[in-house]
Design a protein around this motif. Structure first.
Motif, short mmCIF file in Angstrom:
data_model
loop_
_atom_site.label_atom_id
_atom_site.label_comp_id
_atom_site.label_asym_id
_atom_site.label_seq_id
_atom_site.Cartn_x
_atom_site.Cartn_y
_atom_site.Cartn_z
N ASP A 1 19.35 25.33 -46.85
CA ASP A 1 19.89 24.37 -45.89
C ASP A 1 19.25 23.00 -46.00
N GLN A 2 18.00 22.92 -46.44
CA GLN A 2 17.33 21.62 -46.58
C GLN A 2 17.65 20.95 -47.91
N VAL A 3 17.92 21.73 -48.94
CA VAL A 3 17.96 21.19 -50.29
C VAL A 3 19.37 21.06 -50.86
N ALA A 4 20.26 21.98 -50.58
CA ALA A 4 21.54 22.07 -51.28
C ALA A 4 22.41 20.83 -51.12
N SER A 5 22.37 20.21 -49.99
CA SER A 5 23.27 19.07 -49.75
C SER A 5 22.75 17.75 -50.33
N LEU A 6 21.54 17.71 -50.81
CA LEU A 6 20.96 16.46 -51.30
C LEU A 6 21.43 16.15 -52.71
N THR A 7 21.79 14.90 -52.95
CA THR A 7 22.21 14.47 -54.29
C THR A 7 21.59 13.12 -54.59
N ALA A 8 21.51 12.84 -55.86
CA ALA A 8 21.08 11.54 -56.40
C ALA A 8 19.83 10.99 -55.71
N GLN A 9 19.93 9.80 -55.15
CA GLN A 9 18.77 9.12 -54.57
C GLN A 9 18.14 9.92 -53.42
N GLU A 10 18.99 10.51 -52.56
CA GLU A 10 18.48 11.30 -51.43
C GLU A 10 17.60 12.45 -51.92
N TRP A 11 18.00 13.05 -53.02
CA TRP A 11 17.28 14.19 -53.59
C TRP A 11 15.87 13.77 -54.00
N PHE A 12 15.75 12.66 -54.69
CA PHE A 12 14.43 12.23 -55.17
C PHE A 12 13.57 11.67 -54.03
N VAL A 13 14.19 11.08 -53.03
CA VAL A 13 13.43 10.66 -51.84
C VAL A 13 12.87 11.90 -51.15
N PHE A 14 13.69 12.94 -51.03
CA PHE A 14 13.25 14.20 -50.43
C PHE A 14 12.08 14.79 -51.22
N LEU A 15 12.16 14.78 -52.55
CA LEU A 15 11.08 15.31 -53.39
C LEU A 15 9.79 14.53 -53.16
N ASN A 16 9.89 13.21 -53.07
CA ASN A 16 8.70 12.39 -52.84
C ASN A 16 8.11 12.63 -51.45
N GLN A 17 8.94 12.97 -50.48
CA GLN A 17 8.44 13.23 -49.13
C GLN A 17 7.64 14.54 -49.05
N GLN A 18 7.83 15.43 -50.01
CA GLN A 18 7.14 16.71 -49.98
C GLN A 18 5.69 16.62 -50.44
N THR A 19 5.31 15.51 -51.05
CA THR A 19 3.93 15.32 -51.51
C THR A 19 3.36 14.02 -50.94
N THR A 20 2.07 13.90 -51.05
CA THR A 20 1.43 12.66 -50.58
C THR A 20 1.54 11.56 -51.64
N ASP A 21 1.78 11.95 -52.90
CA ASP A 21 1.91 10.98 -53.98
C ASP A 21 3.38 10.62 -54.20
N GLN A 22 3.60 9.46 -54.76
CA GLN A 22 4.95 9.03 -55.13
C GLN A 22 5.17 9.47 -56.58
N LEU A 23 5.58 10.73 -56.78
CA LEU A 23 5.70 11.28 -58.13
C LEU A 23 6.91 10.76 -58.88
N PHE A 24 7.99 10.51 -58.16
CA PHE A 24 9.21 10.01 -58.79
C PHE A 24 9.34 8.53 -58.43
N SER A 25 8.95 7.67 -59.36
CA SER A 25 9.01 6.23 -59.12
C SER A 25 10.47 5.78 -59.08
N LYS A 26 10.67 4.54 -58.69
CA LYS A 26 12.04 4.03 -58.59
C LYS A 26 12.73 4.02 -59.95
N SER A 27 12.02 3.58 -60.98
CA SER A 27 12.63 3.54 -62.32
C SER A 27 12.90 4.95 -62.84
#
Length: 157
Positions: A91-117
């Motif tokens: 329910d948290q993950v399936a609906s996420l696509t593109a930019q929302e998906w990577f923003v969600f991934l970055n929110q799961q950690t304290t580091d910004q693992l997926f940079s904008k580029s």
């Protein structure tokens, strides 16, 4: 010279009585119980730790295999989504696509693992067919799997 036997004055050998079979003191029983309890609790904690990290180990192994086979960025993203769904719920993950998906991934950690580029290149690669994943994309995925999983309990704010 009559020789007298010096052993005549000795008495028979006295056999010692059997030792008593008393149980150890109560303090020893408490110590044995405490040691056994610590061993059992340690074994259970190790088992739960391994069980919790099992999916993470499998995902890292699959990612290493993908890296060796030069898999596509779509395959790496699919693995990332499968792992996130397994730990965080569909329910948290399936609906996420593109930019929302990577923003969600970055929110799961304290580091910004997926940079904008990196996010932009991954989003483009997802829709370009069999575009091979770059080393940077695979490294970011590996770091996310290691740092974000299994999710830590978050305190209510």
């Amino acid at each position: 010279m009559p020789t007298s036997n010096p052993l005549i004055g000795l008495r028979d050998i006295i056999v010692p009585s059997h030792p008593e079979t008393a149980l150890p003191a109560i303090g020893w029983w408490i110590l044995y119980g405490a040691i056994i309890a610590v061993i059992i609790i340690s074994m259970m904690a190790f088992y739960l730790y391994r069980k919790k990290r099992r999916l993470q180990r499998i995902a890292l192994k699959q990612l290493n295999d993908m890296e060796q086979q030069q898999a596509s960025a779509q395959a790496v993203n699919t693995l990332l989504k499968q792992v996130a769904q397994a730990y965080l719920g569909r329910d948290q993950v399936a609906s996420l696509t593109a930019q929302e998906w990577f923003v969600f991934l970055n929110q799961q950690t304290t580091d910004q693992l997926f940079s904008k580029s990196l996010t932009e290149s991954l989003c483009l690669a997802l829709y370009q067919g069999e575009f091979p994943a770059t080393a940077e994309q695979i490294q970011a995925t590996r770091r996310w799997i290691k740092k974000a999983l299994p999710p830590r309990r978050r305190r209510s704010q």
